[in-house]
Write a protein that holds these residues in place. Structure first.
Motif, PDB file in Angstrom:
ATOM      1  N   PRO A   1       0.639  -0.969   0.023  1.00  0.00           N
ATOM      2  CA  PRO A   1      -0.350   0.043  -0.066  1.00  0.00           C
ATOM      3  C   PRO A   1       0.628   1.213   0.149  1.00  0.00           C
ATOM      4  CG  PRO A   1      -0.332  -1.176   2.352  1.00  0.00           C
ATOM      5  CD  PRO A   1       0.617  -1.532   1.485  1.00  0.00           C
ATOM      6  N   PHE A   2       0.315   2.699  -0.766  1.00  0.00           N
ATOM      7  CA  PHE A   2       0.986   3.642  -1.077  1.00  0.00           C
ATOM      8  C   PHE A   2       2.260   4.070  -1.830  1.00  0.00           C
ATOM      9  CE2 PHE A   2      -1.292   3.469   3.323  1.00  0.00           C
ATOM     10  CZ  PHE A   2      -2.300   4.252   2.475  1.00  0.00           C
ATOM     11  N   HIS A   3       2.838   2.631  -2.507  1.00  0.00           N
ATOM     12  CA  HIS A   3       3.662   2.516  -3.076  1.00  0.00           C
ATOM     13  C   HIS A   3       2.989   2.250  -4.818  1.00  0.00           C
ATOM     14  CE1 HIS A   3       5.485   1.210   0.742  1.00  0.00           C
ATOM     15  NE2 HIS A   3       6.655   1.590  -0.245  1.00  0.00           N
ATOM     16  N   VAL A   4       3.231   2.523  -5.494  1.00  0.00           N
ATOM     17  CA  VAL A   4       3.644   2.087  -6.992  1.00  0.00           C
ATOM     18  C   VAL A   4       5.465   1.426  -7.719  1.00  0.00           C
ATOM     19  CG1 VAL A   4       1.762   3.973  -7.608  1.00  0.00           C
ATOM     20  CG2 VAL A   4       4.527   4.794  -7.622  1.00  0.00           C
ATOM     21  N   LYS A   5       4.393   1.264  -9.012  1.00  0.00           N
ATOM     22  CA  LYS A   5       5.767   0.946 -10.042  1.00  0.00           C
ATOM     23  C   LYS A   5       5.851   1.529 -11.014  1.00  0.00           C
ATOM     24  CE  LYS A   5       6.521  -3.193 -13.551  1.00  0.00           C
ATOM     25  NZ  LYS A   5       6.048  -4.908 -13.087  1.00  0.00           N
ATOM     26  N   LEU A   6       7.132   1.943 -11.387  1.00  0.00           N
ATOM     27  CA  LEU A   6       7.196   3.087 -12.260  1.00  0.00           C
ATOM     28  C   LEU A   6       8.574   2.523 -13.383  1.00  0.00           C
ATOM     29  CD1 LEU A   6       9.449   5.156  -9.582  1.00  0.00           C
ATOM     30  CD2 LEU A   6       6.860   5.022 -10.406  1.00  0.00           C
ATOM     31  N   VAL A   7       7.061   2.573 -14.873  1.00  0.00           N
ATOM     32  CA  VAL A   7       8.431   2.041 -16.077  1.00  0.00           C
ATOM     33  C   VAL A   7       8.194   2.753 -16.584  1.00  0.00           C
ATOM     34  CG1 VAL A   7       7.542   0.648 -17.859  1.00  0.00           C
ATOM     35  CG2 VAL A   7       6.548  -0.459 -15.481  1.00  0.00           C
ATOM     36  N   ILE A   8       9.516   3.148 -17.830  1.00  0.00           N
ATOM     37  CA  ILE A   8       9.368   4.157 -18.680  1.00  0.00           C
ATOM     38  C   ILE A   8      10.085   3.557 -19.650  1.00  0.00           C
ATOM     39  CG2 ILE A   8      11.717   4.453 -17.908  1.00  0.00           C
ATOM     40  CD1 ILE A   8      11.749   7.758 -18.821  1.00  0.00           C
ATOM     41  N   ASN A   9       9.739   3.213 -20.698  1.00  0.00           N
ATOM     42  CA  ASN A   9      10.365   3.000 -22.255  1.00  0.00           C
ATOM     43  C   ASN A   9       9.573   1.594 -21.917  1.00  0.00           C
ATOM     44  OD1 ASN A   9      10.433   5.096 -23.721  1.00  0.00           O
ATOM     45  ND2 ASN A   9      11.788   5.389 -23.185  1.00  0.00           N
ATOM     46  N   GLY A  10       8.825   0.941 -21.240  1.00  0.00           N
ATOM     47  CA  GLY A  10       8.584  -0.642 -20.653  1.00  0.00           C
ATOM     48  C   GLY A  10       9.943  -0.986 -20.672  1.00  0.00           C
ATOM     49  N   ARG A  11      11.357  -0.753 -19.205  1.00  0.00           N
ATOM     50  CA  ARG A  11      11.699  -0.739 -18.649  1.00  0.00           C
ATOM     51  C   ARG A  11      11.352  -0.367 -17.393  1.00  0.00           C
ATOM     52  NH1 ARG A  11      16.898  -1.823 -19.246  1.00  0.00           N
ATOM     53  NH2 ARG A  11      18.496  -2.088 -17.360  1.00  0.00           N
ATOM     54  N   THR A  12      11.673  -1.226 -16.149  1.00  0.00           N
ATOM     55  CA  THR A  12      10.923  -1.243 -15.088  1.00  0.00           C
ATOM     56  C   THR A  12      12.182  -0.238 -14.654  1.00  0.00           C
ATOM     57  OG1 THR A  12       9.446  -2.575 -14.545  1.00  0.00           O
ATOM     58  CG2 THR A  12      10.051  -2.117 -12.863  1.00  0.00           C
ATOM     59  N   ILE A  13      11.728   0.711 -13.472  1.00  0.00           N
ATOM     60  CA  ILE A  13      13.009   1.226 -12.868  1.00  0.00           C
ATOM     61  C   ILE A  13      12.822   1.494 -11.351  1.00  0.00           C
ATOM     62  CG2 ILE A  13      13.343   3.874 -12.151  1.00  0.00           C
ATOM     63  CD1 ILE A  13      13.933   2.804 -14.588  1.00  0.00           C
ATOM     64  N   ASN A  14      11.814   0.674 -10.708  1.00  0.00           N
ATOM     65  CA  ASN A  14      11.011   0.674  -9.405  1.00  0.00           C
ATOM     66  C   ASN A  14      10.066  -0.179  -9.171  1.00  0.00           C
ATOM     67  OD1 ASN A  14      10.845   0.693  -6.348  1.00  0.00           O
ATOM     68  ND2 ASN A  14      11.930   2.411  -6.235  1.00  0.00           N
ATOM     69  N   HIS A  15       9.978  -1.189  -8.339  1.00  0.00           N
ATOM     70  CA  HIS A  15       8.845  -2.609  -8.393  1.00  0.00           C
ATOM     71  C   HIS A  15       8.244  -1.360  -6.764  1.00  0.00           C
ATOM     72  CE1 HIS A  15       9.433  -5.102 -10.746  1.00  0.00           C
ATOM     73  NE2 HIS A  15      11.300  -4.871 -10.433  1.00  0.00           N
ATOM     74  N   ALA A  16       8.252  -0.406  -5.796  1.00  0.00           N
ATOM     75  CA  ALA A  16       7.419  -0.481  -5.049  1.00  0.00           C
ATOM     76  C   ALA A  16       8.224   1.159  -4.482  1.00  0.00           C
ATOM     77  CB  ALA A  16       7.519  -1.185  -4.140  1.00  0.00           C
ATOM     78  N   TRP A  17       7.810   2.317  -5.368  1.00  0.00           N
ATOM     79  CA  TRP A  17       8.280   3.730  -5.317  1.00  0.00           C
ATOM     80  C   TRP A  17       7.269   4.217  -4.309  1.00  0.00           C
ATOM     81  CZ3 TRP A  17       6.827   8.452  -6.495  1.00  0.00           C
ATOM     82  CH2 TRP A  17       7.536  10.158  -6.479  1.00  0.00           C
ATOM     83  N   GLN A  18       8.069   4.829  -3.042  1.00  0.00           N
ATOM     84  CA  GLN A  18       6.873   5.350  -2.193  1.00  0.00           C
ATOM     85  C   GLN A  18       6.576   6.780  -2.685  1.00  0.00           C
ATOM     86  OE1 GLN A  18       8.811   5.336   1.895  1.00  0.00           O
ATOM     87  NE2 GLN A  18       6.200   5.848   3.122  1.00  0.00           N
ATOM     88  N   GLY A  19       5.076   6.428  -2.817  1.00  0.00           N
ATOM     89  CA  GLY A  19       4.524   7.850  -3.023  1.00  0.00           C
ATOM     90  C   GLY A  19       3.116   7.520  -4.082  1.00  0.00           C
ATOM     91  N   ASP A  20       2.135   8.585  -4.606  1.00  0.00           N
ATOM     92  CA  ASP A  20       1.377   8.030  -5.639  1.00  0.00           C
ATOM     93  C   ASP A  20       1.760   8.623  -6.382  1.00  0.00           C
ATOM     94  OD1 ASP A  20       1.451  10.860  -5.835  1.00  0.00           O
ATOM     95  OD2 ASP A  20      -0.160  11.103  -4.170  1.00  0.00           O
ATOM     96  N   ASP A  21       0.245   8.575  -7.491  1.00  0.00           N
ATOM     97  CA  ASP A  21       0.738   8.564  -8.676  1.00  0.00           C
ATOM     98  C   ASP A  21       1.640   9.769  -9.006  1.00  0.00           C
ATOM     99  OD1 ASP A  21       0.027   5.343  -8.234  1.00  0.00           O
ATOM    100  OD2 ASP A  21      -1.865   6.112  -9.904  1.00  0.00           O
ATOM    101  N   SER A  22       0.046  10.756  -9.136  1.00  0.00           N
ATOM    102  CA  SER A  22       1.265  12.275  -9.598  1.00  0.00           C
ATOM    103  C   SER A  22       2.395  12.687  -9.076  1.00  0.00           C
ATOM    104  CB  SER A  22       0.148  12.728  -9.367  1.00  0.00           C
ATOM    105  OG  SER A  22      -0.034  13.118  -7.810  1.00  0.00           O
ATOM    106  N   GLN A  23       2.643  12.317  -7.666  1.00  0.00           N
ATOM    107  CA  GLN A  23       4.164  12.242  -7.574  1.00  0.00           C
ATOM    108  C   GLN A  23       5.243  11.188  -8.505  1.00  0.00           C
ATOM    109  OE1 GLN A  23       3.729  10.751  -3.136  1.00  0.00           O
ATOM    110  NE2 GLN A  23       3.438  12.699  -2.255  1.00  0.00           N
ATOM    111  N   ALA A  24       4.357  10.039  -8.213  1.00  0.00           N
ATOM    112  CA  ALA A  24       5.783   9.333  -9.609  1.00  0.00           C
ATOM    113  C   ALA A  24       5.770   9.836 -10.700  1.00  0.00           C
ATOM    114  CB  ALA A  24       4.991   8.564  -9.665  1.00  0.00           C
TER     115      ALA A  24
END
Length: 164
Positions: free
Chosen positions: A20-43
């Motif tokens: 909870p309260f974590h997001v997965k970050l992906v850029i150009n199909g490459r996962t940068i972080n599986h559990a970045w702490q924050g919400d969608d807009s912060q990411a």
């Protein structure tokens, strides 16, 4: 969940599984972080700040000198607008990477370990059509013709190299 494009890069911000309260970050199909702490807009704001910062540093090839870290990797850049040297680092078409593992000694880049790519090198890697391996840099792809910008940059680098 957010799916958007920013300065030519496809960005996805997804919910992290079991966190909870974590997001997965992906850029150009490459996962940068599986559990970045924050919400969608912060990411999304974080992605925008990083992309603006690496573009302001001089673009692919130059970013390694000014911002230490992993920003030499091709997924941080707009696909088709960069070249990828044999080390897997992004450069401007016809340019060289200025990171310490790609340049030998001379900070001006005159002694670059990897010369500019041939005009007909693949759009996504440094290989030519003949002998192209599909699994280079852990990114499976077939040989793809270079973009107009890639060809022009490579031809200019070759022309300047012969004139020197």
């Amino acid at each position: 969940m957010i799916r958007t494009t920013y300065r030519g890069r496809a960005i996805k911000v997804l919910s992290a599984r079991g966190k909870p309260f974590h997001v997965k970050l992906v850029i150009n199909g490459r996962t940068i972080n599986h559990a970045w702490q924050g919400d969608d807009s912060q990411a999304l704001d974080w992605f925008r700040r990083i992309i603006d910062r690496i573009e302001a540093s001089g673009g692919p090839g130059m970013v390694a000198m000014l911002i230490p870290g992993q920003y030499t990797e091709p997924h941080w850049w707009e696909p088709g607008a960069i070249d990828i040297n044999p080390k897997g680092h992004a450069t401007r078409p016809g340019g060289v990477c200025m990171c310490s593992s790609c340049v030998i000694g001379d900070p001006a880049g005159d002694n670059a370990r990897f010369a500019p790519l041939p005009v007909d090198a693949c759009r996504y890697c440094h290989q030519l059509r003949d002998g192209h391996r599909h699994d280079i840099h852990l990114d499976t792809h077939r040989y793809t013709e270079p973009t107009v910008a890639q060809r022009a940059g490579r031809q200019e680098a070759i022309r300047l190299g012969k004139a020197a």
